[in-house]
Design a protein around this motif. Structure first.
Motif, PDB file in Angstrom:
ATOM      1  N   ASP A  47      32.964  41.816  26.165  1.00  0.00           N
ATOM      2  CA  ASP A  47      33.981  42.778  25.735  1.00  0.00           C
ATOM      3  C   ASP A  47      34.296  42.640  24.244  1.00  0.00           C
ATOM      4  O   ASP A  47      34.406  43.637  23.527  1.00  0.00           O
ATOM      5  CB  ASP A  47      35.260  42.613  26.559  1.00  0.00           C
ATOM      6  N   ILE A  48      34.429  41.399  23.800  1.00  0.00           N
ATOM      7  CA  ILE A  48      34.699  41.157  22.379  1.00  0.00           C
ATOM      8  C   ILE A  48      33.499  41.609  21.551  1.00  0.00           C
ATOM      9  O   ILE A  48      33.649  42.252  20.507  1.00  0.00           O
ATOM     10  CB  ILE A  48      35.017  39.669  22.125  1.00  0.00           C
ATOM     11  N   ALA A  49      32.296  41.299  22.031  1.00  0.00           N
ATOM     12  CA  ALA A  49      31.083  41.702  21.311  1.00  0.00           C
ATOM     13  C   ALA A  49      31.007  43.220  21.183  1.00  0.00           C
ATOM     14  O   ALA A  49      30.630  43.735  20.126  1.00  0.00           O
ATOM     15  CB  ALA A  49      29.839  41.159  22.018  1.00  0.00           C
ATOM     16  N   GLU A  50      31.368  43.938  22.229  1.00  0.00           N
ATOM     17  CA  GLU A  50      31.338  45.402  22.165  1.00  0.00           C
ATOM     18  C   GLU A  50      32.335  45.924  21.132  1.00  0.00           C
ATOM     19  O   GLU A  50      32.036  46.856  20.387  1.00  0.00           O
ATOM     20  CB  GLU A  50      31.617  45.999  23.544  1.00  0.00           C
ATOM     21  N   ASP A  51      33.519  45.311  21.085  1.00  0.00           N
ATOM     22  CA  ASP A  51      34.515  45.715  20.086  1.00  0.00           C
ATOM     23  C   ASP A  51      34.004  45.470  18.663  1.00  0.00           C
ATOM     24  O   ASP A  51      34.130  46.329  17.785  1.00  0.00           O
ATOM     25  CB  ASP A  51      35.828  44.963  20.296  1.00  0.00           C
ATOM     26  N   ILE A  52      33.438  44.292  18.446  1.00  0.00           N
ATOM     27  CA  ILE A  52      32.941  43.949  17.113  1.00  0.00           C
ATOM     28  C   ILE A  52      31.742  44.825  16.757  1.00  0.00           C
ATOM     29  O   ILE A  52      31.591  45.250  15.605  1.00  0.00           O
ATOM     30  CB  ILE A  52      32.590  42.441  17.026  1.00  0.00           C
ATOM     31  N   PHE A  53      30.910  45.118  17.740  1.00  0.00           N
ATOM     32  CA  PHE A  53      29.765  46.001  17.522  1.00  0.00           C
ATOM     33  C   PHE A  53      30.239  47.373  17.051  1.00  0.00           C
ATOM     34  O   PHE A  53      29.717  47.927  16.075  1.00  0.00           O
ATOM     35  CB  PHE A  53      28.961  46.109  18.815  1.00  0.00           C
TER      36      PHE A  53
END
Length: 198
Positions: A47-53
């Protein structure tokens, strides 16, 4: 005029700046997997990776629209630098001491060994075991060393690209790799792990 699908990433970026939104869609398609894999590897949370992406691409769009991209044949490296900065910003916001947080069971299963190996069928088992051991060993590296190993061997970046992406000198990137290899050998030796590929 050249067909969009025949353009380099740099040409697509310039075409997007000139107003062709389809060019950016192609750029996204060409770069999203490597960028997301890198971000996920570092932050360890989907989830965090998707936000940062998403933030990475929003920042890239803003920079492109403000004329802050200069074509130099390294569009992916430019994007990786933006992603790296977004990850660092997120960690600063979290007031974390480390840039990589190990998971509960030190799982690195998001890395696909099939992308790395072109081994023979009879060697798959041994090679898969070696890669599992390497992933476990990598979890014990300091964050900066782990990051450079990932970028070099799993992303295929040159040391210059790693240095540019992480904001350090090439010598620092090389030094981190050297210490990572020394530490990985030590950890393997202490745990009687044989890392020979077939």
């Amino acid at each position: 005029m050249k067909d969009l699908h025949d353009m380099t990433n740099e040409e697509l970026a310039l075409s997007y700046v000139d107003g062709d939104n389809r060019a950016f869609d192609l750029l996204l398609g060409r770069t999203q997997d490597r960028l997301f894999q890198y971000i996920l590897f570092v932050v360890r949370d989907k989830d965090i990776a998707e936000d940062i992406f998403q933030e990475t691409f929003l920042k890239a769009i803003a920079k492109l629209n403000h004329g802050q991209y200069r074509p130099c044949g390294k569009f992916l490296g430019w994007m990786m630098r933006i992603a790296h900065n977004a990850v660092m910003d997120w960690f600063r916001d979290q007031r974390a001491q480390n840039i990589i947080e190990p998971t509960h069971d030190n799982d690195l299963s998001n890395l696909n060994p099939k992308d790395i190996l072109d081994g023979y069928v009879e060697a798959d088992y041994v090679n898969d075991q070696v890669l599992r051991d390497v992933r476990r060993i990598m979890d014990n590296l300091p964050p900066s060393q782990r990051e450079v190993v990932f970028m070099r061997y799993y992303q295929g970046l040159s040391f210059k690209e790693i240095a540019d992406t992480t904001g350090v000198s090439i010598n620092t990137a090389l030094g981190r790799m050297r210490y990572a290899i020394i530490n990985m050998r030590r950890i393997a030796r202490e745990n009687n792990i044989v890392l020979n590929m077939i």
